[in-house]
Design a protein around this motif. Structure first.
Motif, PDB file in Angstrom:
ATOM      1  N   UNK A 157       0.811  -1.135  -0.158  1.00  0.00           N
ATOM      2  CA  UNK A 157       0.009  -0.089  -0.138  1.00  0.00           C
ATOM      3  C   UNK A 157       0.720   1.243   0.053  1.00  0.00           C
ATOM      4  N   UNK A 158       2.084   1.243   0.788  1.00  0.00           N
ATOM      5  CA  UNK A 158       3.097   2.554   0.496  1.00  0.00           C
ATOM      6  C   UNK A 158       3.529   2.594  -0.510  1.00  0.00           C
ATOM      7  N   UNK A 159       3.819   1.534  -1.206  1.00  0.00           N
ATOM      8  CA  UNK A 159       4.689   1.542  -2.492  1.00  0.00           C
ATOM      9  C   UNK A 159       3.950   1.888  -3.466  1.00  0.00           C
ATOM     10  N   UNK A 160       2.465   1.806  -3.408  1.00  0.00           N
ATOM     11  CA  UNK A 160       1.401   2.505  -4.509  1.00  0.00           C
ATOM     12  C   UNK A 160       0.752   3.566  -4.130  1.00  0.00           C
ATOM     13  N   UNK A 161       0.855   4.127  -3.113  1.00  0.00           N
ATOM     14  CA  UNK A 161       0.115   5.597  -2.622  1.00  0.00           C
ATOM     15  C   UNK A 161       1.291   6.456  -3.180  1.00  0.00           C
TER      16      UNK A 161
ATOM     17  N   UNK B 291      -3.932   5.929   3.424  1.00  0.00           N
ATOM     18  CA  UNK B 291      -4.996   5.820   4.073  1.00  0.00           C
ATOM     19  C   UNK B 291      -5.185   4.861   5.324  1.00  0.00           C
ATOM     20  N   UNK B 292      -4.884   5.437   6.578  1.00  0.00           N
ATOM     21  CA  UNK B 292      -4.763   4.528   7.709  1.00  0.00           C
ATOM     22  C   UNK B 292      -6.080   3.596   7.964  1.00  0.00           C
ATOM     23  N   UNK B 293      -7.027   4.230   7.789  1.00  0.00           N
ATOM     24  CA  UNK B 293      -8.385   3.245   8.479  1.00  0.00           C
ATOM     25  C   UNK B 293      -8.389   2.253   7.120  1.00  0.00           C
ATOM     26  N   UNK B 294      -8.256   2.509   5.773  1.00  0.00           N
ATOM     27  CA  UNK B 294      -8.209   1.703   4.878  1.00  0.00           C
ATOM     28  C   UNK B 294      -7.191   0.665   5.020  1.00  0.00           C
ATOM     29  N   UNK B 295      -6.176   0.820   5.041  1.00  0.00           N
ATOM     30  CA  UNK B 295      -4.929  -0.058   5.052  1.00  0.00           C
ATOM     31  C   UNK B 295      -5.108  -0.917   6.133  1.00  0.00           C
ATOM     32  N   UNK B 296      -5.350  -0.460   7.308  1.00  0.00           N
ATOM     33  CA  UNK B 296      -5.617  -1.345   8.635  1.00  0.00           C
ATOM     34  C   UNK B 296      -6.541  -2.158   8.587  1.00  0.00           C
ATOM     35  N   UNK B 297      -7.732  -1.709   8.376  1.00  0.00           N
ATOM     36  CA  UNK B 297      -8.877  -2.488   8.117  1.00  0.00           C
ATOM     37  C   UNK B 297      -8.784  -3.655   7.174  1.00  0.00           C
ATOM     38  N   UNK B 298      -8.131  -3.371   6.122  1.00  0.00           N
ATOM     39  CA  UNK B 298      -7.959  -4.564   5.114  1.00  0.00           C
ATOM     40  C   UNK B 298      -6.668  -5.523   5.342  1.00  0.00           C
ATOM     41  N   UNK B 299      -6.089  -5.203   6.301  1.00  0.00           N
ATOM     42  CA  UNK B 299      -5.007  -6.105   6.625  1.00  0.00           C
ATOM     43  C   UNK B 299      -5.686  -7.519   7.110  1.00  0.00           C
ATOM     44  N   UNK B 300      -4.981  -8.607   6.825  1.00  0.00           N
ATOM     45  CA  UNK B 300      -5.657  -9.868   7.038  1.00  0.00           C
ATOM     46  C   UNK B 300      -5.990  -9.915   8.790  1.00  0.00           C
ATOM     47  N   UNK B 301      -5.267  -9.461   9.670  1.00  0.00           N
ATOM     48  CA  UNK B 301      -5.451  -9.273  10.947  1.00  0.00           C
ATOM     49  C   UNK B 301      -6.091  -8.291  11.494  1.00  0.00           C
ATOM     50  N   UNK B 302      -6.334  -7.253  10.759  1.00  0.00           N
ATOM     51  CA  UNK B 302      -7.103  -5.843  11.202  1.00  0.00           C
ATOM     52  C   UNK B 302      -6.282  -5.141  12.195  1.00  0.00           C
TER      53      UNK B 302
ATOM     54  N   UNK C 286      -6.381  -4.907  15.381  1.00  0.00           N
ATOM     55  CA  UNK C 286      -5.737  -5.500  16.401  1.00  0.00           C
ATOM     56  C   UNK C 286      -4.319  -6.115  16.235  1.00  0.00           C
ATOM     57  N   UNK C 287      -3.907  -6.251  14.795  1.00  0.00           N
ATOM     58  CA  UNK C 287      -2.678  -6.779  14.503  1.00  0.00           C
ATOM     59  C   UNK C 287      -1.808  -6.083  14.247  1.00  0.00           C
ATOM     60  N   UNK C 288      -2.093  -5.002  13.452  1.00  0.00           N
ATOM     61  CA  UNK C 288      -1.316  -3.867  12.858  1.00  0.00           C
ATOM     62  C   UNK C 288      -1.689  -2.574  13.162  1.00  0.00           C
ATOM     63  N   UNK C 289      -0.811  -1.590  13.218  1.00  0.00           N
ATOM     64  CA  UNK C 289      -1.128  -0.016  13.767  1.00  0.00           C
ATOM     65  C   UNK C 289      -0.098   0.742  13.017  1.00  0.00           C
ATOM     66  N   UNK C 290      -0.316   2.105  13.044  1.00  0.00           N
ATOM     67  CA  UNK C 290       0.531   2.909  12.326  1.00  0.00           C
ATOM     68  C   UNK C 290       0.367   4.296  12.676  1.00  0.00           C
ATOM     69  N   UNK C 291       1.310   5.307  11.955  1.00  0.00           N
ATOM     70  CA  UNK C 291       0.996   6.621  11.866  1.00  0.00           C
ATOM     71  C   UNK C 291       0.934   7.092  10.479  1.00  0.00           C
ATOM     72  N   UNK C 292       0.392   8.460  10.252  1.00  0.00           N
ATOM     73  CA  UNK C 292       0.111   9.028   9.134  1.00  0.00           C
ATOM     74  C   UNK C 292       1.459   8.977   8.279  1.00  0.00           C
TER      75      UNK C 292
END
Length: 303
Positions: A246-250, A257-268, A270-276
């Motif tokens: 996602x970072x490579x193609x943004x 888009x934090x909400x988009x990328x984190x909600x569409x990881x396989x673990x959601x 609770x599994x991954x988080x990050x900053x802008x």
């Protein structure tokens, strides 16, 4: 029971499928087939299962993985469409479609993985998505010194630092705030520190770090843009790859888009988080030429 057999653990209700990596006396080292989990277990706690058997949790992970990868490919197609529109709008005067052709420059990935099998899966996905990537199988304890050597040569836009981790079983109550309670979080912290010594700008070098149950706050606080695991849960083998892609193609003009990328990881989330974080995708003009067919009139005499 033999090396390579697929097993589940009776004490955990058979929720995760593992592959037997090693057997020492009455215990086995087992590795998750879908999740980045390396564990040991008494042989008496293991039940061998056929390759066709999929646990309910594994089935859910596979469904989510298929959905996430399909979305990655759709996003990739949409990015190509936007690139064409941007290139056409950048033309200073009306030109034919052929003259306004462009080329794409996705972010380059350097991927260090403590697991050779997961590394192969990750590199295969980068190749499918046409993301330039270099991968190295490196023990977690060696990742910091490896980055000191590789970063100046590879000069990546994105670094993925992953492998195996987990909260350690201890005789006393574990402390989730302490790095000593984790198998490899301290090694991931050291690797992040090495990467940030090379490049302090969070938008010039995106760092994705961590594995199952990693110390999310410590990894993020050390300098990772994205990390695992806010909920101290098991993460899927391809979660770090999804975020790197996602970072490579943004676009460099946009933030991931934090909400988009984190909600569409396989673990959601609770599994991954990050900053802008700003993306690393660029377009260039005009389209790169096929030099084997290019007709050129030499203009310099050989001396």
């Amino acid at each position: 029971m033999n090396l390579g057999d697929l097993v589940v653990r009776k004490s955990y209700g058979g929720d995760v499928t593992f592959r037997v990596e090693n057997i020492v006396q009455n215990a086995a080292v087992i590795k998750g087939t879908d999740f980045r989990l390396l564990a040991d277990s008494p042989l008496e706690d293991l039940i061998q299962v056929p390759p066709t058997r999929i646990t309910e949790r594994g089935q859910q992970a596979q469904i989510k993985a298929t959905e996430s990868l399909s979305k990655l490919r759709r996003d990739r197609q949409e990015q190509s469409q936007r690139s064409g529109e941007t290139a056409a709008g950048a033309a200073a005067w009306p030109q034919s479609p052929k003259e306004t052709a462009y080329f794409e420059v996705p972010g380059k990935v350097l991927h260090l993985d403590g697991d050779q099998l997961y590394l192969r899966k990750s590199l295969n996905l980068y190749e499918q998505l046409r993301i330039p990537a270099e991968g190295h199988h490196v023990h977690e304890s060696k990742m910091a010194e490896t980055l000191y050597r590789l970063l100046p040569r590879v000069r990546p836009d994105i670094v993925v630092i992953t492998g195996h981790d987990g909260v350690l079983k201890q005789s006393h109550t574990y402390d989730l705030y302490s790095l000593n309670s984790y198998k490899n979080s301290q090694n991931f912290v050291a690797a992040i520190q090495a990467a940030r010594e090379y490049e302090r700008n969070f938008d010039a070098l995106t760092i994705v770090a961590g594995a199952c149950q990693s110390h999310f706050e410590a990894l993020l606080g050390t300098g990772a843009n994205f990390a695992s695991s806010p909920g101290r849960i098991l993460i899927h083998a391809l979660d770090p790859v999804y975020i790197a892609a996602k970072a490579a193609f943004t676009s460099v003009r946009e933030t991931v888009n934090l909400g988009d990328v984190l909600n569409h990881t396989i673990s959601g989330s609770k599994g991954m988080g990050g900053i802008e974080t700003r993306g690393s995708f660029r377009i260039g003009m005009p389209r790169l030429q096929n030099l084997s067919t290019l007709k050129v009139t030499p203009s310099v005499m050989q001396q």
